[in-house]
Design an enzyme around this catalytic site. Structure first.
Site, PDB file in Angstrom:
ATOM      1  N   ARG A 168       1.306  -1.385   0.051  1.00 45.28           N
ATOM      2  CA  ARG A 168       0.402   0.035   0.013  1.00 45.28           C
ATOM      3  C   ARG A 168       0.899   1.481  -0.148  1.00 45.28           C
ATOM      4  O   ARG A 168       0.807   2.303  -0.586  1.00 45.28           O
ATOM      5  CB  ARG A 168      -0.732  -0.137   1.257  1.00 45.28           C
ATOM      6  CG  ARG A 168      -2.136  -1.006   1.834  1.00 45.28           C
ATOM      7  CD  ARG A 168      -2.752  -1.087   0.234  1.00 45.28           C
ATOM      8  NE  ARG A 168      -3.899  -2.007   0.594  1.00 45.28           N
ATOM      9  CZ  ARG A 168      -3.471  -3.163   0.696  1.00 45.28           C
ATOM     10  NH1 ARG A 168      -2.656  -3.551  -0.724  1.00 45.28           N
ATOM     11  NH2 ARG A 168      -4.756  -4.155   0.627  1.00 45.28           N
ATOM     12  N   SER A 200     -13.789  -5.911  -1.492  1.00 48.12           N
ATOM     13  CA  SER A 200     -13.781  -5.208  -2.516  1.00 48.12           C
ATOM     14  C   SER A 200     -12.686  -6.375  -3.978  1.00 48.12           C
ATOM     15  O   SER A 200     -13.299  -5.868  -4.784  1.00 48.12           O
ATOM     16  CB  SER A 200     -13.411  -3.890  -2.779  1.00 48.12           C
ATOM     17  OG  SER A 200     -11.790  -3.722  -1.871  1.00 48.12           O
ATOM     18  N   GLY A 201     -12.085  -6.611  -3.166  1.00 52.44           N
ATOM     19  CA  GLY A 201     -10.793  -7.829  -4.203  1.00 52.44           C
ATOM     20  C   GLY A 201     -10.048  -7.191  -4.916  1.00 52.44           C
ATOM     21  O   GLY A 201      -9.808  -8.207  -6.317  1.00 52.44           O
ATOM     22  N   GLY A 202     -10.015  -6.065  -5.050  1.00 51.58           N
ATOM     23  CA  GLY A 202      -9.162  -5.666  -6.530  1.00 51.58           C
ATOM     24  C   GLY A 202      -9.983  -5.205  -7.300  1.00 51.58           C
ATOM     25  O   GLY A 202      -9.901  -4.537  -8.515  1.00 51.58           O
ATOM     26  N   GLU A 255     -14.017 -15.799   6.193  1.00 52.44           N
ATOM     27  CA  GLU A 255     -13.804 -15.381   4.137  1.00 52.44           C
ATOM     28  C   GLU A 255     -13.265 -15.636   4.064  1.00 52.44           C
ATOM     29  O   GLU A 255     -11.675 -16.678   3.813  1.00 52.44           O
ATOM     30  CB  GLU A 255     -12.754 -13.909   4.925  1.00 52.44           C
ATOM     31  CG  GLU A 255     -12.405 -13.193   3.920  1.00 52.44           C
ATOM     32  CD  GLU A 255     -11.447 -12.075   3.793  1.00 52.44           C
ATOM     33  OE1 GLU A 255     -10.900 -11.934   4.669  1.00 52.44           O
ATOM     34  OE2 GLU A 255     -11.904 -10.906   2.640  1.00 52.44           O
ATOM     35  N   ARG A 278      -8.789  -2.370   0.845  1.00 56.63           N
ATOM     36  CA  ARG A 278      -8.053  -1.104  -1.291  1.00 56.63           C
ATOM     37  C   ARG A 278      -9.517  -0.564  -1.218  1.00 56.63           C
ATOM     38  O   ARG A 278      -8.511   0.634  -1.201  1.00 56.63           O
ATOM     39  CB  ARG A 278      -7.533  -1.898  -1.976  1.00 56.63           C
ATOM     40  CG  ARG A 278      -6.911  -3.129  -1.704  1.00 56.63           C
ATOM     41  CD  ARG A 278      -6.147  -3.889  -2.617  1.00 56.63           C
ATOM     42  NE  ARG A 278      -7.089  -5.930  -2.669  1.00 56.63           N
ATOM     43  CZ  ARG A 278      -7.416  -6.114  -2.890  1.00 56.63           C
ATOM     44  NH1 ARG A 278      -6.247  -6.521  -4.181  1.00 56.63           N
ATOM     45  NH2 ARG A 278      -8.005  -7.402  -2.776  1.00 56.63           N
ATOM     46  N   LYS A 285     -17.512 -13.102   5.946  1.00 59.22           N
ATOM     47  CA  LYS A 285     -17.626 -11.540   4.463  1.00 59.22           C
ATOM     48  C   LYS A 285     -17.292 -12.787   3.325  1.00 59.22           C
ATOM     49  O   LYS A 285     -16.191 -13.532   3.135  1.00 59.22           O
ATOM     50  CB  LYS A 285     -15.622 -11.683   5.477  1.00 59.22           C
ATOM     51  CG  LYS A 285     -15.005 -10.917   4.446  1.00 59.22           C
ATOM     52  CD  LYS A 285     -13.987 -10.298   5.026  1.00 59.22           C
ATOM     53  CE  LYS A 285     -13.210  -8.594   4.440  1.00 59.22           C
ATOM     54  NZ  LYS A 285     -12.642  -7.502   5.060  1.00 59.22           N
TER      55      LYS A 285
HETATM   56  P1  13P Z   1      -9.931  -6.150  -0.270  1.00 59.01           P
HETATM   57  O1  13P Z   1     -11.026  -5.090   0.493  1.00 59.01           O
HETATM   58  O2  13P Z   1      -8.668  -5.231  -0.710  1.00 59.01           O
HETATM   59  O3  13P Z   1      -9.825  -6.734  -0.937  1.00 59.01           O
HETATM   60  O4  13P Z   1      -9.741  -6.598   1.273  1.00 59.01           O
HETATM   61  C1  13P Z   1     -10.737  -7.067   2.194  1.00 59.01           C
HETATM   62  C2  13P Z   1     -10.038  -7.900   2.993  1.00 59.01           C
HETATM   63  O5  13P Z   1      -9.787  -8.356   4.106  1.00 59.01           O
HETATM   64  C3  13P Z   1      -9.229  -9.107   2.276  1.00 59.01           C
HETATM   65  O6  13P Z   1      -9.104 -10.583   3.013  1.00 59.01           O
END
Ligand code: 13P
Length: 328
Positions: free
Chosen positions: A21, A249-251, A165, A280, A207
């Protein structure tokens, strides 16, 4: 955690991922810069209006502001629940090329007790599911679900709400239909396992990834397609008594993450409370405004507040993408 109009900030990058980051704005990855980064996020005025929780990494739990207030106490004072990522990352799953299993069960009860004393009230464990021609296998989904179930059992015994998650990775050339099949299978195996091991579903947060075509797929999914596929998946696999569902958000870009959440909310009330838990998609706009420069602090914190506010509006189906001049 699932209060209407609020979401969860995932600021739980490991020290090495936090470096990625910081690298976006050409800052070296050292403890001082990681502290500055997190301190500016957690102390931003007004975030408590939009955030019910913040997930931290072990080192952040043990870090304090320049004036000496431990980060978990900063959040608690604002009425934001501190959370802690407790898994220790992934290792290759022997015999299963391209698949991984998440580590971190050893000593977990003792770690939970310490984190509870430090203020943590919920936790996160992330499993990774990659879509490829021959993956995921049921065997990999099963072992990761057992790890998630065991983690959730221990968390609940220690008075900590488990966030489970299973991240279905967005990178790839798969289409949305394949993403839907894989996510449905992943969640079905996960919930069968959680029920088999008697985890209290009402005291647990899922999640999840949104269901959408991979980033390399020629046909990208519209917000309406994402919303329909994601909710269809949940209705096929997530018991109605689960405590809540939050999205990573996953990218996806910040704008797209917000737009997709909005499209999901627009489909009306669901059996579960649903909100965001982005890393992110919230941190990147902040970092780009900040650039590590003290003179940019105020502007960057306003951008952070904006990102949280837009996602909170999206959580209620009230985000106006055309009017948003900031999220890209
Ligand atoms: P992102 O929103 O960047 O995908 O991260 C969330 C998260 O906790 C992934 O483990």
């Amino acid at each position: 955690m699932m209060a209407p109009g609020k979401g969860i900030l995932a600021a739980d990058e490991s020290d090495s991922t936090a470096g990625k980051r910081l690298e976006m704005v050409h800052l070296p990855n050292n403890p001082e810069n990681r502290q500055d980064f997190r301190e500016l996020l957690f102390t931003a005025a007004g975030i408590e209006e939009y955030l019910s929780g913040v997930i931290m990494y072990d080192s952040s739990m043990r870090t304090a502001t320049d004036s000496g207030v431990p980060f978990p106490d900063v959040l608690t004072a604002k009425g934001i629940l501190p959370g802690i990522k407790v898994d220790l990352g992934t290792k290759d799953l022997d015999g299963f090329t391209g698949e991984v299993v998440t580590q971190g069960l050893d000593g977990l009860e003792e770690r939970f007790m310490e984190y509870y004393d430090m203020g943590a009230r919920f936790a996160k464990w992330r499993a990774v599911v990659t879509i490829d021609t021959n993956t995921p296998t049921d065997a990999a989904l099963e072992i990761n679900s057992i790890m998630l179930a065991r983690y959730a059992q221990i968390a609940q015994r220690c008075g900590i709400v488990p966030m489970v998650e299973p991240e279905v990775i967005f990178a790839g050339d798969h289409n949305i239909e394949r993403a839907e099949m894989v996510t449905t299978r992943t969640l079905q195996i996960l919930f069968q396992t959680l029920m088999k091991y008697k985890v209290d579903l009402g005291g647990l947060i899922l999640k999840s990834s949104m269901v959408l075509a991979g980033d390399m797929c020629r046909e990208q999914s519209t917000p309406e397609e994402v919303a329909n596929a994601t909710l269809r998946t949940f209705h096929m696999s997530v018991p109605y008594d689960v405590g809540g569902i939050v999205f990573l958000s996953g990218g996806q870009s910040p704008r797209r993450s917000t737009e997709n959440l909005n499209a999901i909310a627009k489909l009306g009330p669901q059996p579960w409370d649903i909100t965001y838990s982005y890393s992110r998609a919230i941190e990147e706009p902040f970092l780009l405004a900040w650039q590590g420069k003290p003179e940019n602090t105020e502007k960057a914190q306003q951008v952070l507040l904006h990102a949280c506010k837009m996602n909170s509006l999206a959580q209620q189906g009230k985000y106006d993408v055309a009017a948003d001049q900031i999220l890209k």
